[in-house]
Design an enzyme around this catalytic site. Structure first.
Site, PDB file in Angstrom:
ATOM      1  N   CYS A   1       0.921  -1.153   0.004  1.00 39.68           N
ATOM      2  CA  CYS A   1       0.010  -0.166  -0.074  1.00 39.68           C
ATOM      3  C   CYS A   1       1.073   1.122  -0.016  1.00 39.68           C
ATOM      4  O   CYS A   1       1.799   1.469   0.670  1.00 39.68           O
ATOM      5  CB  CYS A   1      -0.939  -0.074   1.295  1.00 39.68           C
ATOM      6  SG  CYS A   1      -1.866  -1.413   1.247  1.00 39.68           S
TER       7      CYS A   1
ATOM      8  N   GLU B   1       8.117 -14.694 -10.676  1.00 38.79           N
ATOM      9  CA  GLU B   1       7.305 -13.416 -10.217  1.00 38.79           C
ATOM     10  C   GLU B   1       6.852 -12.777 -11.836  1.00 38.79           C
ATOM     11  O   GLU B   1       5.796 -12.356 -11.562  1.00 38.79           O
ATOM     12  CB  GLU B   1       8.453 -12.392  -9.890  1.00 38.79           C
ATOM     13  CG  GLU B   1       8.745 -12.367  -8.295  1.00 38.79           C
ATOM     14  CD  GLU B   1       9.866 -11.427  -8.128  1.00 38.79           C
ATOM     15  OE1 GLU B   1      10.862 -11.301  -8.527  1.00 38.79           O
ATOM     16  OE2 GLU B   1       9.515 -10.538  -7.084  1.00 38.79           O
TER      17      GLU B   1
ATOM     18  N   GLU C   1      17.578 -17.495  -7.336  1.00 41.50           N
ATOM     19  CA  GLU C   1      17.334 -15.973  -7.823  1.00 41.50           C
ATOM     20  C   GLU C   1      16.555 -16.071  -9.279  1.00 41.50           C
ATOM     21  O   GLU C   1      15.624 -15.263  -9.565  1.00 41.50           O
ATOM     22  CB  GLU C   1      18.482 -15.144  -7.547  1.00 41.50           C
ATOM     23  CG  GLU C   1      18.436 -13.778  -8.102  1.00 41.50           C
ATOM     24  CD  GLU C   1      17.059 -12.908  -7.392  1.00 41.50           C
ATOM     25  OE1 GLU C   1      16.608 -13.525  -6.285  1.00 41.50           O
ATOM     26  OE2 GLU C   1      16.693 -11.849  -7.810  1.00 41.50           O
TER      27      GLU C   1
ATOM     28  N   ARG D   1       4.074  -0.227  -4.698  1.00 43.24           N
ATOM     29  CA  ARG D   1       3.734  -0.785  -3.497  1.00 43.24           C
ATOM     30  C   ARG D   1       2.473  -1.384  -3.366  1.00 43.24           C
ATOM     31  O   ARG D   1       2.431  -2.165  -2.398  1.00 43.24           O
ATOM     32  CB  ARG D   1       3.774   0.387  -2.381  1.00 43.24           C
ATOM     33  CG  ARG D   1       5.120   1.228  -2.154  1.00 43.24           C
ATOM     34  CD  ARG D   1       4.798   2.323  -1.384  1.00 43.24           C
ATOM     35  NE  ARG D   1       4.678   1.760   0.065  1.00 43.24           N
ATOM     36  CZ  ARG D   1       5.907   1.755   0.824  1.00 43.24           C
ATOM     37  NH1 ARG D   1       7.094   2.021   0.607  1.00 43.24           N
ATOM     38  NH2 ARG D   1       5.635   1.292   2.167  1.00 43.24           N
TER      39      ARG D   1
ATOM     40  N   TRP E   1      -2.588  -2.878  -1.514  1.00 44.16           N
ATOM     41  CA  TRP E   1      -2.286  -4.361  -1.848  1.00 44.16           C
ATOM     42  C   TRP E   1      -2.995  -5.107  -0.827  1.00 44.16           C
ATOM     43  O   TRP E   1      -3.016  -4.917   0.253  1.00 44.16           O
ATOM     44  CB  TRP E   1      -0.813  -4.625  -1.414  1.00 44.16           C
ATOM     45  CG  TRP E   1      -0.288  -5.888  -1.787  1.00 44.16           C
ATOM     46  CD1 TRP E   1       0.071  -6.365  -2.914  1.00 44.16           C
ATOM     47  CD2 TRP E   1       0.022  -7.083  -0.872  1.00 44.16           C
ATOM     48  NE1 TRP E   1       0.445  -7.705  -2.786  1.00 44.16           N
ATOM     49  CE2 TRP E   1       0.415  -8.272  -1.483  1.00 44.16           C
ATOM     50  CE3 TRP E   1      -0.491  -7.044   0.790  1.00 44.16           C
ATOM     51  CZ2 TRP E   1       0.579  -9.534  -0.830  1.00 44.16           C
ATOM     52  CZ3 TRP E   1      -0.048  -8.276   1.115  1.00 44.16           C
ATOM     53  CH2 TRP E   1       0.387  -9.394   0.714  1.00 44.16           C
TER      54      TRP E   1
ATOM     55  N   HIS F   1      17.859 -36.324  -6.510  1.00 48.18           N
ATOM     56  CA  HIS F   1      17.360 -37.117  -5.298  1.00 48.18           C
ATOM     57  C   HIS F   1      15.609 -36.896  -5.456  1.00 48.18           C
ATOM     58  O   HIS F   1      14.905 -37.095  -4.415  1.00 48.18           O
ATOM     59  CB  HIS F   1      17.808 -36.584  -4.072  1.00 48.18           C
ATOM     60  CG  HIS F   1      19.252 -36.953  -3.768  1.00 48.18           C
ATOM     61  ND1 HIS F   1      19.587 -38.045  -3.539  1.00 48.18           N
ATOM     62  CD2 HIS F   1      20.363 -36.014  -3.940  1.00 48.18           C
ATOM     63  CE1 HIS F   1      21.104 -38.048  -3.336  1.00 48.18           C
ATOM     64  NE2 HIS F   1      21.376 -36.816  -3.578  1.00 48.18           N
TER      65      HIS F   1
ATOM     66  N   ASN G   1      -2.010   1.655   5.701  1.00 45.88           N
ATOM     67  CA  ASN G   1      -1.125   0.811   5.351  1.00 45.88           C
ATOM     68  C   ASN G   1      -0.780  -0.169   6.576  1.00 45.88           C
ATOM     69  O   ASN G   1      -0.258   0.357   7.250  1.00 45.88           O
ATOM     70  CB  ASN G   1       0.167   1.416   4.634  1.00 45.88           C
ATOM     71  CG  ASN G   1       1.231   0.560   4.467  1.00 45.88           C
ATOM     72  OD1 ASN G   1       0.969  -0.761   4.126  1.00 45.88           O
ATOM     73  ND2 ASN G   1       2.591   0.937   4.518  1.00 45.88           N
ATOM     74  N   GLY G   2      -0.803  -1.511   6.455  1.00 40.74           N
ATOM     75  CA  GLY G   2      -0.680  -2.212   7.489  1.00 40.74           C
ATOM     76  C   GLY G   2      -1.631  -3.248   7.975  1.00 40.74           C
ATOM     77  O   GLY G   2      -2.683  -3.366   7.064  1.00 40.74           O
TER      78      GLY G   2
ATOM     79  N   LYS H   1      12.967 -14.654 -10.256  1.00 37.59           N
ATOM     80  CA  LYS H   1      12.575 -13.735 -11.373  1.00 37.59           C
ATOM     81  C   LYS H   1      11.692 -14.097 -12.262  1.00 37.59           C
ATOM     82  O   LYS H   1      10.689 -13.610 -12.618  1.00 37.59           O
ATOM     83  CB  LYS H   1      13.902 -13.295 -11.863  1.00 37.59           C
ATOM     84  CG  LYS H   1      15.030 -12.506 -11.116  1.00 37.59           C
ATOM     85  CD  LYS H   1      14.563 -11.134 -10.935  1.00 37.59           C
ATOM     86  CE  LYS H   1      13.922 -10.868  -9.661  1.00 37.59           C
ATOM     87  NZ  LYS H   1      14.579 -10.779  -8.655  1.00 37.59           N
TER      88      LYS H   1
ATOM     89  N   LYS I   1       6.117  -4.125  -3.908  1.00 38.35           N
ATOM     90  CA  LYS I   1       7.616  -4.277  -3.634  1.00 38.35           C
ATOM     91  C   LYS I   1       8.014  -4.281  -2.097  1.00 38.35           C
ATOM     92  O   LYS I   1       8.977  -4.895  -1.909  1.00 38.35           O
ATOM     93  CB  LYS I   1       8.066  -2.958  -4.138  1.00 38.35           C
ATOM     94  CG  LYS I   1       9.562  -2.883  -4.006  1.00 38.35           C
ATOM     95  CD  LYS I   1      10.177  -2.331  -5.409  1.00 38.35           C
ATOM     96  CE  LYS I   1      11.619  -2.522  -5.482  1.00 38.35           C
ATOM     97  NZ  LYS I   1      12.316  -3.887  -5.959  1.00 38.35           N
TER      98      LYS I   1
HETATM   99  C1  AGP Z   1      12.182  -9.713  -5.350  1.00 38.28           C
HETATM  100  O1  AGP Z   1      12.356  -9.606  -6.725  1.00 38.28           O
HETATM  101  C2  AGP Z   1      11.075  -9.002  -4.676  1.00 38.28           C
HETATM  102  N1  AGP Z   1      10.978  -8.011  -4.726  1.00 38.28           N
HETATM  103  C3  AGP Z   1      11.103  -9.606  -3.132  1.00 38.28           C
HETATM  104  O2  AGP Z   1      11.441 -10.894  -3.078  1.00 38.28           O
HETATM  105  C4  AGP Z   1      11.982  -8.902  -2.386  1.00 38.28           C
HETATM  106  O3  AGP Z   1      13.365  -9.269  -2.340  1.00 38.28           O
HETATM  107  C5  AGP Z   1      11.667  -9.327  -0.836  1.00 38.28           C
HETATM  108  O4  AGP Z   1      10.387  -8.907  -0.632  1.00 38.28           O
HETATM  109  C6  AGP Z   1      12.454  -8.431   0.285  1.00 38.28           C
HETATM  110  O5  AGP Z   1      12.340  -7.134   0.275  1.00 38.28           O
HETATM  111  P1  AGP Z   1      13.579  -6.328   0.952  1.00 38.28           P
HETATM  112  O6  AGP Z   1      14.783  -6.575   0.569  1.00 38.28           O
HETATM  113  O7  AGP Z   1      12.805  -4.611   0.587  1.00 38.28           O
HETATM  114  O8  AGP Z   1      13.330  -6.529   2.344  1.00 38.28           O
END
Ligand code: AGP
Length: 623
Positions: A2, A499, A492, A27, A78, A515, A104-105, A496, A618
Site C-alpha cells: 500500500c 514473479e 534467484e 507498493r 495491496w 534425489h 497501510n498495514g 525472477k 515491492k
Molecule cells: C524480489 O524480486 C522481490 N521484490 C522480493 O523477493 C524482495 O526481495 C523481498 O520482498 C525482500 O524485500 P526487501 O529487500 O525490501 O526486504
C-alpha cells in the site's frame, strides 16, 4: 504494501495526490482511491475509488472531475483483508461520512473492534480491517472536535502495524497521520506539506523531508508540521535531505523500469563500492557504528532476509565462511524468530533489506536485539525502519528501485555483503593483506564486467522469447540448477521468472536434482545451469557437467551460463551464455544478470506486466 499520500498546500490536491500515487504504485496496485476536502467554508468530502490499477481511477476522474481542493489523501492498495474491489478500496469513511481515512498495514484486533462497533449499530461498508479505524476516528472526532486529538485516542485502541492518514469534511486545511511499524515520511515544501509512504511520492516538489519515528502522530496544515507521540507528548521527527532527483524515478526511454534498473547495475555496484576502500586497501565502512573490536568479538554470523535479499544472504554465507572461518547461517526472516535461534552478544546478525521496511525482517531484527545480538543492516533506503533499529548500517547505493522484481538492489546487496565479509577478514587478520587486496581488485573490476554482460544480452533475449513461445513443450516449467554460489543464483533466476512470467520455475542445488526433482524433466524442459569457472581443474565444474548430462539424457533443453571460453560446457549445452572470468565467490555479480533479462523477455513474450506483476508489492510491510 500500500502506498499512501497526503497533501496540504497551494496546488491542486488531486493532481499532487495522483502524481504521488503513480510513483508509489509499485507498493500495491489492487485498487486506488482519493479523498479531497472541498475548499471553502462549507468544506465537504469528495471521494473516488476504483478496483484495479491507478489508471482506472485516473480514467474515472477524467470523466467526473472532483471539485477544486488543496487538501487531500490518496491510497494504492495491496489487499490483505477483503478482495480487491471498489468497496474495499481506500479511503474508508466514518459512519457519518465526515471523516475519510487510508491505511497501510494490518490492524490485528480489527475483529474485536468491528464486533464492538457493530453492536453499537454501525454498519460496515467493506470487508477491510481498515474501516474500524475510520469509524472509531469519526466517533472520536465528534467528541474531540480536533482531528489530531481524535487520532491520538484511536491509536491507543489499535494493535498491529498501521500508518493512517485522515481528513475531515469540515477542515480543508489539515491532514493527520499516525505511524506504527509501517513507513511514513513528511515532505517540506514552501507553504505546502506532504505525507507519504516513500519520498518518491513528493520528490518532484521537494527534497527536504522528515523521517517519523515509531508511534508518532503528525499533523500537516498550511502553516507547518507538528509531531507528537501516541501518548500525546510533544515530539519531533528527524530531518533529512533526499539525494536523488525525479529523473531517477522515471523510465528514461526504457519500456519498463526493470529494464532500466537492470542496465543501471554497473553504476549501482560502482556507487556502492565508492569511497569504501581506501588507498592502502583497507575497507572503510563509515556508517557502520561497530568498532573493529566489536567485529573481532563476533563468533557467529546469522543472515536474515526475505526473497531476493535472502538469496544475496545465501551467497554471502559462502564468502564469509571462506574468508573469515566464522560459522554463518542464513535464515528466512519470516522463520527466524519462531524457532528460538541461539544468539548472544557475540553473534552478528546481518539483516538485508532493500526497502528497510519488510515486516518479517524487521520483526526478526527486533527478536535478535532482544536476545542481545548485534545487528548490522544492509539497506537501500536511508532512514528506513530496519537501519534505524539496527546497531549498525551499511547502505547500498542502488538509487530508487521501482520495478517490483529486484535487479540492481540484488547486485548492490552482494557488493555490500562482500565488503562486510572482507572487512571482517581484515580486522580479524584472517587473510593476508595481499589476499584481501586481490579480491578487492576483482570487486572493483566487477562493474566493468557487468557492463560487458549487459552488452551481450541480445542472444539471451531471443532465446527467452523462443522458450516462452514454445512453453507448451517441456511440461510448462523452467528449472534452474547450480552448485556453491551458483545455487543461490539458480534460486534467484527461478524467483525472477516466477514473479514475472507466472510460470512454474524452480531452482535446485544441482547435486540434489537426482534425489527427486529430476522427475520434473521431460522432453524439451528448459534447464538453466549456472556453471562455475573451469579454471584450475575445478571439481565443482566437473560435477555440474555430470548434472547437465543427467538432465540432457532425459530430454532437457540445457541453457548454460558459463565463463567465456569454457569449451567443455559449450560441448554439452544447447545454448550458452558466456560471462567474463571472475573469482568463484564474486561470479554471482555476473551470472545473475542474464537470468534477469531472461525473465523480462520471457514474461514480455507472454504479455505480462513487467514492473507490476500480479499479486505482488515491492515493500512487504505485513507479516
Ligand atoms: C524480489 O524480486 C522481490 N521484490 C522480493 O523477493 C524482495 O526481495 C523481498 O520482498 C525482500 O524485500 P526487501 O529487500 O525490501 O526486504
Amino acid at each position: 504494501m500500500c502506498g499512501i499520500v497526503g497533501y496540504v498546500g497551494r496546488r491542486s490536491a488531486v493532481d499532487v495526490v495522483i502524481d504521488g500515487l503513480r510513483r508509489l504504485e509499485y507498493r500495491g496496485y489492487d485498487s486506488a482511491g482519493v479523498a479531497l476536502v472541498a475548499d471553502g467554508e462549507a468544506g465537504g468530502l469528495e471521494v473516488d475509488k476504483r478496483a484495479g490499477k491507478l489508471a482506472n481511477l485516473e480514467a474515472a476522474l477524467a470523466d467526473h472531475p472532483l471539485p477544486e481542493s488543496f487538501c487531500g489523501i490518496g491510497h494504492t492498495r495491496w489487499a490483505t483483508h477483503g478482495v480487491p474491489s471498489d468497496r474495499n478500496a481506500h479511503p474508508h469513511l466514518s459512519a457519518d461520512g465526515r471523516i475519510a481515512l487510508i491505511h497501510n498495514g494490518i490492524i490485528e484486533n480489527f475483529a474485536q473492534l468491528r464486533a464492538e462497533l457493530e453492536s453499537d449499530g454501525i454498519e460496515f461498508a467493506s470487508d477491510t480491517d481498515t474501516e474500524v479505524a475510520a469509524h472509531l476516528l469519526g466517533r472520536e472526532y465528534v467528541m474531540e472536535g480536533n482531528l489530531t486529538e481524535a487520532m491520538t485516542r484511536v491509536c491507543s485502541r489499535l494493535e498491529g502495524a498501521f500508518t493512517l492518514l485522515a481528513v475531515a469534511a469540515d477542515d480543508p486545511d489539515t491532514v493527520v497521520g499516525a505511524r506504527r511499524n509501517s513507513p511514513l515520511v513528511v515532505g517540506l515544501g514552501r507553504d505546502e506539506y506532504f505525507l507519504a509512504s516513500d519520498v518518491a511520492a513528493f520528490i518532484a516538489y521537494t527534497t527536504d523531508a522528515i523521517e517519523l519515528g515509531q508511534d508518532q502522530i503528525v499533523t500537516i496544515d498550511r502553516s507547518g508540521v507538528s509531531v507528537r507521540g501516541f501518548d500525546g507528548s510533544p515530539s519531533e521527527g528527524k530531518p533529512f535531505s533526499v539525494d536523488w532527483d525525479i529523473t531517477a524515478a522515471e523510465k528514461g526511454g526504457y519500456e519498463t523500469f526493470m529494464a532500466k534498473e537492470l542496465r543501471e547495475q554497473p553504476q549501482a555496484v560502482a556507487d556502492t563500492l565508492r569511497g569504501r576502500i581506501d588507498e592502502s586497501g583497507q575497507i572503510v565502512l563509515d556508517e557502520v557504528r561497530m568498532s573493529d573490536q566489536d567485529f573481532r568479538d563476533v563468533d557467529k554470523v546469522f543472515i536474515i532476509a526475505c526473497g531476493t535479499s535472502y538469496h544475496a544472504g545465501l551467497v554471502t554465507k559462502y564468502a564469509i565462511e571462506h574468508w573469515t572461518r566464522i560459522p554463518c547461517e542464513v535464515e528466512l526472516a519470516s522463520e527466524f524468530r519462531y524457532r528460538d535461534p541461539v544468539l548472544d552478544r557475540s553473534t552478528l546478525v546481518v539483516a538485508i533489506s532493500q526497502s528497510g521496511e519488510t515486516m518479517d525482517t524487521l520483526m526478526a531484527v527486533r527478536h535478535a536485539k532482544d536476545q542481545k545480538a548485534r545487528v548490522l543492516s544492509i539497506s537501500n533506503t536511508v532512514g528506513s525502519t530496519i537501519p534505524r533499529e539496527s546497531d549498525a548500517v551499511l547502505y547500498t547505493r542502488a538509487g530508487i528501485e521501482v520495478a517490483v522484481a529486484s535487479t540492481k538492489a540484488f547486485l548492490t546487496q552482494l557488493a555490500a555483503c562482500y565488503l562486510v565479509g572482507l572487512h571482517l577478514a581484515q580486522v580479524r587478520g584472517i587473510k593476508y593483506a595481499d589476499e584481501v587486496s586481490a579480491v578487492l581488485d576483482e570487486l572493483v573490476a566487477a562493474p566493468g564486467k557487468i557492463a560487458q554482460v549487459i552488452e551481450g544480452l541480445e542472444p539471451v533475449r531471443q532465446m527467452a522469447r523462443d522458450c516462452a513461445l514454445n512453453g507448451g513443450s517441456g511440461g510448462g516449467r523452467v528449472l534452474f540448477i547450480g552448485r556453491h554460489v551458483g545455487y543461490p543464483v539458480a534460486l534467484e533466476g527461478a524467483l525472477k521468472l516466477k514473479e514475472l512470467a507466472y510460470l512454474h520455475a524452480e531452482g535446485f542445488a544441482a547435486g540434489e536434482l537426482k534425489h527427486g526433482p529430476i522427475s520434473l524433466v521431460e522432453e524439451g524442459t528448459p534447464v538453466i545451469a549456472i556453471v562455475p569457472s573451469p579454471r584450475g581443474r575445478s571439481l565443482l565444474h566437473d560435477k555440474i557437467i555430470s548434472n547437465i548430462q543427467e538432465v540432457k539424457a532425459r530430454g532437457a533443453r540445457v541453457i548454460a551460463v558459463c565463463e567465456e571460453g569454457d569449451r567443455i560446457t559449450s560441448a554439452h549445452a544447447d545454448f550458452v551464455i558466456e560471462t567474463p572470468a571472475s573469482p568463484t565467490l564474486l561470479a554471482p555479480l555476473l551470472t545473475a544478470v542474464p537470468l534477469q533479462e531472461f525473465a523480462i523477455e520471457f514474461a514480455t513474450a507472454l504479455g505480462r506486466d513487467i514492473d507490476q506483476p500480479r499479486n505482488l508489492a515491492k515493500s512487504v510491510t505485513v507479516e
